[in-house]
Design an enzyme around this catalytic site. Sequence first.
Site, PDB file in Angstrom:
ATOM      1  N   SER A 128       0.846  -1.194   0.000  1.00  0.00           N
ATOM      2  CA  SER A 128       0.000   0.000   0.000  1.00  0.00           C
ATOM      3  C   SER A 128       0.879   1.241   0.000  1.00  0.00           C
ATOM      4  O   SER A 128       1.998   1.225   0.530  1.00  0.00           O
ATOM      5  CB  SER A 128      -0.851  -0.033   1.272  1.00  0.00           C
ATOM      6  OG  SER A 128      -1.400   1.237   1.522  1.00  0.00           O
ATOM      7  N   TYR A 153      -1.587  -0.929  11.069  1.00  0.00           N
ATOM      8  CA  TYR A 153      -1.849  -1.490   9.733  1.00  0.00           C
ATOM      9  C   TYR A 153      -0.710  -1.123   8.783  1.00  0.00           C
ATOM     10  O   TYR A 153      -0.163  -1.977   8.079  1.00  0.00           O
ATOM     11  CB  TYR A 153      -3.180  -0.942   9.193  1.00  0.00           C
ATOM     12  CG  TYR A 153      -3.369  -1.204   7.705  1.00  0.00           C
ATOM     13  CD1 TYR A 153      -3.736  -2.460   7.244  1.00  0.00           C
ATOM     14  CD2 TYR A 153      -3.153  -0.193   6.764  1.00  0.00           C
ATOM     15  CE1 TYR A 153      -3.883  -2.708   5.876  1.00  0.00           C
ATOM     16  CE2 TYR A 153      -3.302  -0.434   5.405  1.00  0.00           C
ATOM     17  CZ  TYR A 153      -3.667  -1.688   4.965  1.00  0.00           C
ATOM     18  OH  TYR A 153      -3.798  -1.947   3.621  1.00  0.00           O
ATOM     19  N   LYS A 157       2.396  -3.470   6.706  1.00  0.00           N
ATOM     20  CA  LYS A 157       2.769  -3.475   5.277  1.00  0.00           C
ATOM     21  C   LYS A 157       4.267  -3.266   5.130  1.00  0.00           C
ATOM     22  O   LYS A 157       4.920  -3.916   4.317  1.00  0.00           O
ATOM     23  CB  LYS A 157       1.987  -2.395   4.514  1.00  0.00           C
ATOM     24  CG  LYS A 157       0.492  -2.671   4.411  1.00  0.00           C
ATOM     25  CD  LYS A 157       0.190  -3.937   3.617  1.00  0.00           C
ATOM     26  CE  LYS A 157      -1.270  -4.320   3.640  1.00  0.00           C
ATOM     27  NZ  LYS A 157      -1.570  -5.661   3.146  1.00  0.00           N
ATOM     28  N   TYR A 181      -0.472  -0.374  -3.778  1.00  0.00           N
ATOM     29  CA  TYR A 181      -1.711   0.200  -4.300  1.00  0.00           C
ATOM     30  C   TYR A 181      -1.912   1.598  -3.741  1.00  0.00           C
ATOM     31  O   TYR A 181      -1.692   1.827  -2.550  1.00  0.00           O
ATOM     32  CB  TYR A 181      -2.959  -0.590  -3.892  1.00  0.00           C
ATOM     33  CG  TYR A 181      -2.933  -2.077  -4.000  1.00  0.00           C
ATOM     34  CD1 TYR A 181      -2.118  -2.755  -4.894  1.00  0.00           C
ATOM     35  CD2 TYR A 181      -3.785  -2.839  -3.190  1.00  0.00           C
ATOM     36  CE1 TYR A 181      -2.139  -4.139  -4.973  1.00  0.00           C
ATOM     37  CE2 TYR A 181      -3.817  -4.218  -3.261  1.00  0.00           C
ATOM     38  CZ  TYR A 181      -2.976  -4.858  -4.145  1.00  0.00           C
ATOM     39  OH  TYR A 181      -3.011  -6.224  -4.201  1.00  0.00           O
ATOM     40  N   LEU A 204     -13.960   6.611   1.595  1.00  0.00           N
ATOM     41  CA  LEU A 204     -14.765   7.677   1.007  1.00  0.00           C
ATOM     42  C   LEU A 204     -15.872   7.177   0.061  1.00  0.00           C
ATOM     43  O   LEU A 204     -17.038   7.555   0.215  1.00  0.00           O
ATOM     44  CB  LEU A 204     -13.815   8.628   0.250  1.00  0.00           C
ATOM     45  CG  LEU A 204     -14.438   9.814  -0.444  1.00  0.00           C
ATOM     46  CD1 LEU A 204     -15.166  10.715   0.542  1.00  0.00           C
ATOM     47  CD2 LEU A 204     -13.355  10.614  -1.188  1.00  0.00           C
TER      48      LEU A 204
HETATM   49  P1  NAD Z   1     -10.876  -7.298   1.882  1.00  0.00           P
HETATM   50  O1  NAD Z   1     -11.052  -7.277   3.361  1.00  0.00           O
HETATM   51  O2  NAD Z   1     -12.067  -7.068   1.036  1.00  0.00           O
HETATM   52  O3  NAD Z   1     -10.221  -8.688   1.443  1.00  0.00           O
HETATM   53  C1  NAD Z   1      -9.288  -9.368   2.251  1.00  0.00           C
HETATM   54  C2  NAD Z   1      -9.712 -10.834   2.313  1.00  0.00           C
HETATM   55  O4  NAD Z   1      -8.750 -11.553   3.108  1.00  0.00           O
HETATM   56  C3  NAD Z   1     -11.086 -11.038   2.962  1.00  0.00           C
HETATM   57  O5  NAD Z   1     -11.866 -11.867   2.117  1.00  0.00           O
HETATM   58  C4  NAD Z   1     -10.778 -11.732   4.288  1.00  0.00           C
HETATM   59  O6  NAD Z   1     -11.809 -12.612   4.667  1.00  0.00           O
HETATM   60  C5  NAD Z   1      -9.472 -12.441   3.983  1.00  0.00           C
HETATM   61  N1  NAD Z   1      -8.599 -12.668   5.150  1.00  0.00           N
HETATM   62  C6  NAD Z   1      -8.226 -11.757   6.082  1.00  0.00           C
HETATM   63  N2  NAD Z   1      -7.436 -12.350   6.994  1.00  0.00           N
HETATM   64  C7  NAD Z   1      -7.306 -13.661   6.644  1.00  0.00           C
HETATM   65  C8  NAD Z   1      -6.639 -14.784   7.197  1.00  0.00           C
HETATM   66  N3  NAD Z   1      -5.948 -14.683   8.333  1.00  0.00           N
HETATM   67  N4  NAD Z   1      -6.705 -15.961   6.557  1.00  0.00           N
HETATM   68  C9  NAD Z   1      -7.397 -16.072   5.402  1.00  0.00           C
HETATM   69  N5  NAD Z   1      -8.084 -15.057   4.842  1.00  0.00           N
HETATM   70  C10 NAD Z   1      -8.041 -13.863   5.458  1.00  0.00           C
HETATM   71  O7  NAD Z   1      -9.720  -6.253   1.544  1.00  0.00           O
HETATM   72  P2  NAD Z   1      -9.265  -5.660   0.124  1.00  0.00           P
HETATM   73  O8  NAD Z   1      -9.675  -4.234   0.066  1.00  0.00           O
HETATM   74  O9  NAD Z   1      -9.653  -6.587  -0.958  1.00  0.00           O
HETATM   75  O10 NAD Z   1      -7.696  -5.673   0.335  1.00  0.00           O
HETATM   76  C11 NAD Z   1      -6.882  -6.728  -0.169  1.00  0.00           C
HETATM   77  C12 NAD Z   1      -5.437  -6.435   0.173  1.00  0.00           C
HETATM   78  O11 NAD Z   1      -5.057  -5.174  -0.380  1.00  0.00           O
HETATM   79  C13 NAD Z   1      -5.145  -6.321   1.666  1.00  0.00           C
HETATM   80  O12 NAD Z   1      -3.870  -6.881   1.911  1.00  0.00           O
HETATM   81  C14 NAD Z   1      -5.108  -4.824   1.914  1.00  0.00           C
HETATM   82  O13 NAD Z   1      -4.319  -4.488   3.030  1.00  0.00           O
HETATM   83  C15 NAD Z   1      -4.488  -4.347   0.621  1.00  0.00           C
HETATM   84  N6  NAD Z   1      -4.797  -2.939   0.311  1.00  0.00           N
HETATM   85  C16 NAD Z   1      -6.101  -2.536   0.264  1.00  0.00           C
HETATM   86  C17 NAD Z   1      -6.395  -1.197  -0.014  1.00  0.00           C
HETATM   87  C18 NAD Z   1      -7.827  -0.720  -0.041  1.00  0.00           C
HETATM   88  O14 NAD Z   1      -8.035   0.508   0.067  1.00  0.00           O
HETATM   89  N7  NAD Z   1      -8.820  -1.584  -0.208  1.00  0.00           N
HETATM   90  C19 NAD Z   1      -5.363  -0.302  -0.278  1.00  0.00           C
HETATM   91  C20 NAD Z   1      -4.040  -0.756  -0.235  1.00  0.00           C
HETATM   92  C21 NAD Z   1      -3.765  -2.094   0.061  1.00  0.00           C
HETATM   93  N1  UFG Z   2     -12.780  11.025   3.600  1.00  0.00           N
HETATM   94  C1  UFG Z   2     -13.777  11.913   3.947  1.00  0.00           C
HETATM   95  N2  UFG Z   2     -14.910  11.405   4.500  1.00  0.00           N
HETATM   96  C2  UFG Z   2     -15.107  10.074   4.714  1.00  0.00           C
HETATM   97  C3  UFG Z   2     -14.083   9.178   4.343  1.00  0.00           C
HETATM   98  C4  UFG Z   2     -12.929   9.693   3.799  1.00  0.00           C
HETATM   99  O1  UFG Z   2     -13.633  13.116   3.770  1.00  0.00           O
HETATM  100  O2  UFG Z   2     -16.162   9.697   5.238  1.00  0.00           O
HETATM  101  C5  UFG Z   2     -11.549  11.550   3.003  1.00  0.00           C
HETATM  102  C6  UFG Z   2     -10.324  11.234   3.841  1.00  0.00           C
HETATM  103  O3  UFG Z   2     -10.138  12.220   4.831  1.00  0.00           O
HETATM  104  C7  UFG Z   2      -9.222  11.215   2.775  1.00  0.00           C
HETATM  105  C8  UFG Z   2      -9.939  10.686   1.536  1.00  0.00           C
HETATM  106  O4  UFG Z   2     -11.334  10.904   1.770  1.00  0.00           O
HETATM  107  O5  UFG Z   2      -8.791  12.517   2.521  1.00  0.00           O
HETATM  108  C9  UFG Z   2      -9.704   9.205   1.280  1.00  0.00           C
HETATM  109  O6  UFG Z   2      -9.981   8.493   2.475  1.00  0.00           O
HETATM  110  P1  UFG Z   2     -10.136   6.908   2.506  1.00  0.00           P
HETATM  111  O7  UFG Z   2     -10.494   6.529   3.902  1.00  0.00           O
HETATM  112  O8  UFG Z   2     -11.051   6.462   1.411  1.00  0.00           O
HETATM  113  O9  UFG Z   2      -8.687   6.395   2.100  1.00  0.00           O
HETATM  114  P2  UFG Z   2      -7.267   6.599   2.810  1.00  0.00           P
HETATM  115  O10 UFG Z   2      -6.407   7.353   1.847  1.00  0.00           O
HETATM  116  O11 UFG Z   2      -7.403   7.153   4.166  1.00  0.00           O
HETATM  117  O12 UFG Z   2      -6.751   5.092   2.984  1.00  0.00           O
HETATM  118  C10 UFG Z   2      -6.995   4.076   2.005  1.00  0.00           C
HETATM  119  C11 UFG Z   2      -7.158   2.716   2.703  1.00  0.00           C
HETATM  120  C12 UFG Z   2      -5.856   2.290   3.333  1.00  0.00           C
HETATM  121  C13 UFG Z   2      -4.765   2.310   2.337  1.00  0.00           C
HETATM  122  C14 UFG Z   2      -4.687   3.662   1.661  1.00  0.00           C
HETATM  123  C15 UFG Z   2      -3.678   3.645   0.555  1.00  0.00           C
HETATM  124  O13 UFG Z   2      -8.171   2.815   3.685  1.00  0.00           O
HETATM  125  O14 UFG Z   2      -6.008   0.970   3.792  1.00  0.00           O
HETATM  126  O15 UFG Z   2      -5.948   4.014   1.095  1.00  0.00           O
HETATM  127  O16 UFG Z   2      -3.925   2.630  -0.334  1.00  0.00           O
HETATM  128  F1  UFG Z   2      -3.582   2.065   2.938  1.00  0.00           F
END
Ligand code: NAD
Ligand code: UFG
Length: 342
Positions: A128, A153, A157, A181, A204
């Site tokens: 991330s 968290y 990473k 990502y 958001l």
């Molecule tokens: P998500 O929660 O939708 O998917 C994660 C999946 O992993 C879920 O289905 C959950 O049941 C499974 N899981 C969690 N812990 C587990 C375990 N111990 N054993 C087996 N399965 C397990 O999340 P996502 O948004 O699809 O994110 C996927 C990956 O991308 C994560 O590693 C997350 O940290 C990373 N990531 C997500 C974002 C984001 O904004 N969504 C941004 C950057 C990185």
């Molecule tokens: N925001 C609002 N109102 C809300 C939610 C979010 O104004 O109700 C704003 C936040 O302050 C921020 C922007 O929208 O400025 C994006 O916020 P998100 O919560 O959607 O995303 P973040 O950038 O905080 O974090 C996300 C994931 C993390 C990941 C990161 C980078 O939640 O897990 O992107 O990939 F690490």
Amino acid sequence: MALKNILVTGGTGYIGSHTVVELLGSGYNVHIIDNLSNSDRSMLERIHQITNKIPYFTQLDLRNKIDVFKFFEKHTKFDGIIHFAALKSVGESVFQPLKYYENNVVGLLNLLEGSSQNNINNFVFSSSCTVYGSPDLVPVTEHTKFGHTPSPYGATKQMCERILDDYSYSSSDYNTISLRYFNPLGAHDSGIIGELPSGIPNNLMPYITQTAIGIRPYLAVFGNDYSTPDGTAIRDYIHVMDLAKAHVKAVEYFALQTGKVNEKINIGTGKGKSVFDIIHSFEKVSGIKLNYKIEGRREGDVESIYANATKAENLLNWKAELSLDDMTRSAWNWEQKYRKEG
Ligand code: NAD
Ligand code: UFG
């Protein structure tokens, strides 16, 4: 040598399910393992509806070392692993740090140890942009140093990337790519799969669509006093389908290399967008006037972060293609379809 059989951990989750659709569509055989802690088994049927294929599925918790080892004793034929499974709520991790370190770090260790029995040498990790913390300079490149991440968290990473570096160093032929990502948004065009946060959304886009559909009274905009053109914070929002394709490119990249691979790659659009940009795009594509209120800054939020994504283009031949309007339109399509049809 082309890779054929891919193990996808966390494949029933948000990004995992979209990636599985892309992998199946590109001809790969997919086996998902997931403990369903943040997803639902019905995702398999949804994937089937889109692709006409059903991935293999094993319900398994990566924290359970014995189960992980048993799995790899039984299933020996994987060419590569894409590791999505993790807990991902930044805020929750601050209050439950041990849960996050155990799930995300111990889960990775068990997966690496278990899979090492079977010589699976190609590994894609979900990292991330949170690893950069609050950067002094944007856009960030892969050379930008790790920053201070206020959340456990984010620390997981950084730790997982370090573990993969050390593991790769210790072995002559272990290939690993950490995809960093930026902010994934949106859903598959069909509206059959999308992002379904449990409880009140933290992010958001789901907050916007749930407000528009009437589940939430209003969106709180966290701060309009940042030093940005419209005062709201800036992120690099990327369509989840573009992100899914980057994983297929990473798997293809392994197949093309003869030497060892250990890469970190930003996956973003290279464009910074503000919270107001997202709201305006949503209002345009939906025709709905969103109810929002300006509130104070959210603790731990970074003012501005977006990617320099040229490495992904040069190395993986991958570039984000979909626009912000594509992201907000597909997210809205998914929200409406899900609330109507389930
Ligand atoms: P998500 O929660 O939708 O998917 C994660 C999946 O992993 C879920 O289905 C959950 O049941 C499974 N899981 C969690 N812990 C587990 C375990 N111990 N054993 C087996 N399965 C397990 O999340 P996502 O948004 O699809 O994110 C996927 C990956 O991308 C994560 O590693 C997350 O940290 C990373 N990531 C997500 C974002 C984001 O904004 N969504 C941004 C950057 C990185
Ligand atoms: N925001 C609002 N109102 C809300 C939610 C979010 O104004 O109700 C704003 C936040 O302050 C921020 C922007 O929208 O400025 C994006 O916020 P998100 O919560 O959607 O995303 P973040 O950038 O905080 O974090 C996300 C994931 C993390 C990941 C990161 C980078 O939640 O897990 O992107 O990939 F690490």
